[in-house]
Design an enzyme around this catalytic site. Structure first.
Site, short mmCIF file in Angstrom:
data_model
loop_
_atom_site.label_atom_id
_atom_site.label_comp_id
_atom_site.label_asym_id
_atom_site.label_seq_id
_atom_site.Cartn_x
_atom_site.Cartn_y
_atom_site.Cartn_z
CE LYS A 133 -35.42 31.56 -25.31
NZ LYS A 133 -35.00 31.83 -26.68
CE1 TYR A 171 -33.67 30.05 -31.05
CE2 TYR A 171 -35.63 30.35 -32.38
CZ TYR A 171 -34.99 29.76 -31.31
OH TYR A 171 -35.69 28.89 -30.51
CG ASP A 192 -33.88 37.68 -32.13
OD1 ASP A 192 -33.79 38.08 -30.96
OD2 ASP A 192 -34.20 36.52 -32.44
NE ARG A 229 -58.98 36.17 -33.19
CZ ARG A 229 -60.28 36.13 -33.49
NH1 ARG A 229 -61.10 35.35 -32.82
NH2 ARG A 229 -60.77 36.87 -34.46
C1 LIG Z 1 -35.47 31.58 -27.95
C2 LIG Z 1 -35.20 32.49 -29.06
C3 LIG Z 1 -36.16 32.75 -30.05
C4 LIG Z 1 -37.51 32.07 -30.05
O1 LIG Z 1 -38.27 32.43 -28.95
P1 LIG Z 1 -39.37 31.48 -28.26
O2 LIG Z 1 -39.91 32.32 -27.17
O3 LIG Z 1 -38.68 30.23 -27.80
O4 LIG Z 1 -40.37 31.16 -29.32
C5 LIG Z 1 -35.84 33.64 -31.05
N1 LIG Z 1 -34.63 34.26 -31.08
C6 LIG Z 1 -33.69 34.03 -30.16
C7 LIG Z 1 -32.38 34.73 -30.26
C8 LIG Z 1 -33.94 33.14 -29.12
O5 LIG Z 1 -32.99 32.91 -28.20
#
Ligand SMILES: *Cc1c(COP(=O)(O)O)cnc(C)c1O
Length: 410
Positions: free
Chosen positions: A226, A128, A201, A75
């Protein structure tokens, strides 16, 4: 510039190497152990052993002096995870990275670590949806207040800062779904002058197209689910930044418990090796499709930061190497006509998510924003005829032909 055949790339080599090279080789460290394997070993172990009690004692002494060079319990860390973290840090030009089991786990863990009751956070209005929800719905219960400011309104942003109380400005660039681009240097300057940390982000950009830390931003976050993983086969998230701040996140991760499985970390490392070529292809196809759609009579409007018509095109051109793989547009017609167009496409799958090798398409009114009334959707800027397309790595000509046939029979 010399480096030994088994050495580490020199600092000069590291700073001149492109993202494609770094995505394959990480920070340039060559590894011979264990077993002389070229591929990253998957260390599928929940715990790590000690030779004898003296070994335990010297490990503990090192650990409490500020860091031991081995693992203790799964962990707290894992060598496979650590290797991917080092590559992700090198890609974004940061000192260290902390990997989480999803993008939302990265966001929630980081915010819970950095904020305390009485703190104030500022977020952009085009952020988001679930980060927005976490701040307004969840952090509020712990005494953290959030102010939402319109994307790109730097005056409103400065006005929202409460001295000694505002801890963090959270932004996204480009945003989902409209590809709004924040001026990273300007955001970083405001943060430094007002002594507020900045968090971006950067999921839609990837370090191939943009590196927020180079502009002075404090924390970069990616949903590695992604583009970074790139194959629609795993969930992961990462935060990158200064070493001392990442050490704090690593410690809280051990407490909160959100660590990535070594198998998923391996798949992420595997996916990253093709990041450079994937993003090049996705940038190229997305721009070609955006231009094609903008000229098509059956399409009402297109949002893609690479188009001259996009409100943030000038900023995007100045700070990005490419404009990413997501194209958003409205079909001329209602919700049913928009669905009919989507159903006629033969290449993209209908699914949430984005950034993988397979093209994906979705109509937010039917999927991500289904729970809202049409009025609420419009208030959030999501009309019924809106479509979000995530370009995969299929041949550009095939994608263009598929869109042409689906629009011709509409
Ligand atoms: C998908 C996404 C998230 C969240 O990510 P997960 O891996 O689905 O938890 C956060 N910010 C953006 C811009 C995203 O496209």
């Amino acid at each position: 510039m010399t480096s030994t055949s088994n050495g580490k790339a020199t600092d000069a080599e590291r700073t001149t190497r492109g993202a494609g090279t770094t995505a394959v080789h990480g920070d340039g460290t060559r590894r011979d152990e264990p077993y002389h394997a070229l591929a990253t070993p998957i260390l599928q172990s929940a715990t790590f052993t000690f030779r004898d009690s003296d070994d335990v004692a010297s490990y503990m002494a090192q650990k409490y002096r500020g860091g031991a060079a081995r693992e203790e319990y799964g962990r707290y860390g894992n060598p496979t995870v650590a290797q991917v973290e080092a590559k992700l840090a090198a890609l974004d030009g940061g000192e260290a990275a902390v990997l989480y089991p999803s993008g939302m786990s990265a966001v929630s863990s980081a915010l819970l670590t950095m904020l305390a009751p009485g703190a104030h956070v500022i977020i952009g209005d085009d952020i988001y949806r679930h980060t927005h929800e976490f701040c307004l719905g969840f952090l509020k219960r712990y005494g953290v207040e959030t102010t939402v400011v319109p994307m790109g309104d730097y005056g409103a942003l400065e006005a929202a800062i409460i001295p000694k109380q505002t801890r963090l400005i959270i932004s996204e660039s480009p945003t989902n779904p409209y590809g709004r681009v924040v001026d990273l240097a300007r955001l970083a300057e405001i943060g430094k002058r007002q002594r507020v940390r900045t968090f971006v982000d950067s999921t839609f950009a990837t370090p191939v197209n943009q590196r927020p830390l180079d502009f002075g931003i404090d924390f970069v976050m990616h949903s590695a689910t992604k583009f970074l993983a790139g194959h629609n086969d795993l969930l992961a998230g990462v935060i990158i930044g200064r070493a001392d701040r990442m050490a704090a996140l690593r410690e809280s991760r051990g407490l909160l418990g959100g660590i990535v499985d070594p198998g998923a970390a391996y798949l992420l490392d595997r996916g990253l090796k093709t990041l450079g070529v994937r993003i090049k292809q996705q940038n190229e196809s997305a721009l070609a499709l955006a231009r094609y759609l903008e000229a098509h009579l059956a399409i009402e409007r297109v949002w893609y930061p690479g188009l001259e018509s996009h409100p943030d095109h000038a900023v995007a051109r100045a700070q990005m190497q490419g404009f990413g793989g997501v194209v958003t547009f409205t079909v001329r017609g209602d919700r049913a006509r928009t669905s009919a167009f989507i159903d006629r496409l033969r290449i993209p799958y209908i699914a949430p998510s984005l950034g993988g090798v397979e093209s994906l398409i979705q109509q937010p009114a039917l999927m991500s924003h289904y729970d809202l009334t049409p009025e609420e959707r419009l208030a959030q800027g999501v009309p019924d005829n809106l479509v979000r397309f995530s370009t995969g790595i299929e041949d550009t000509a095939d994608l263009l032909a598929d869109f042409a046939q689906a629009l011709a029979t509409l």
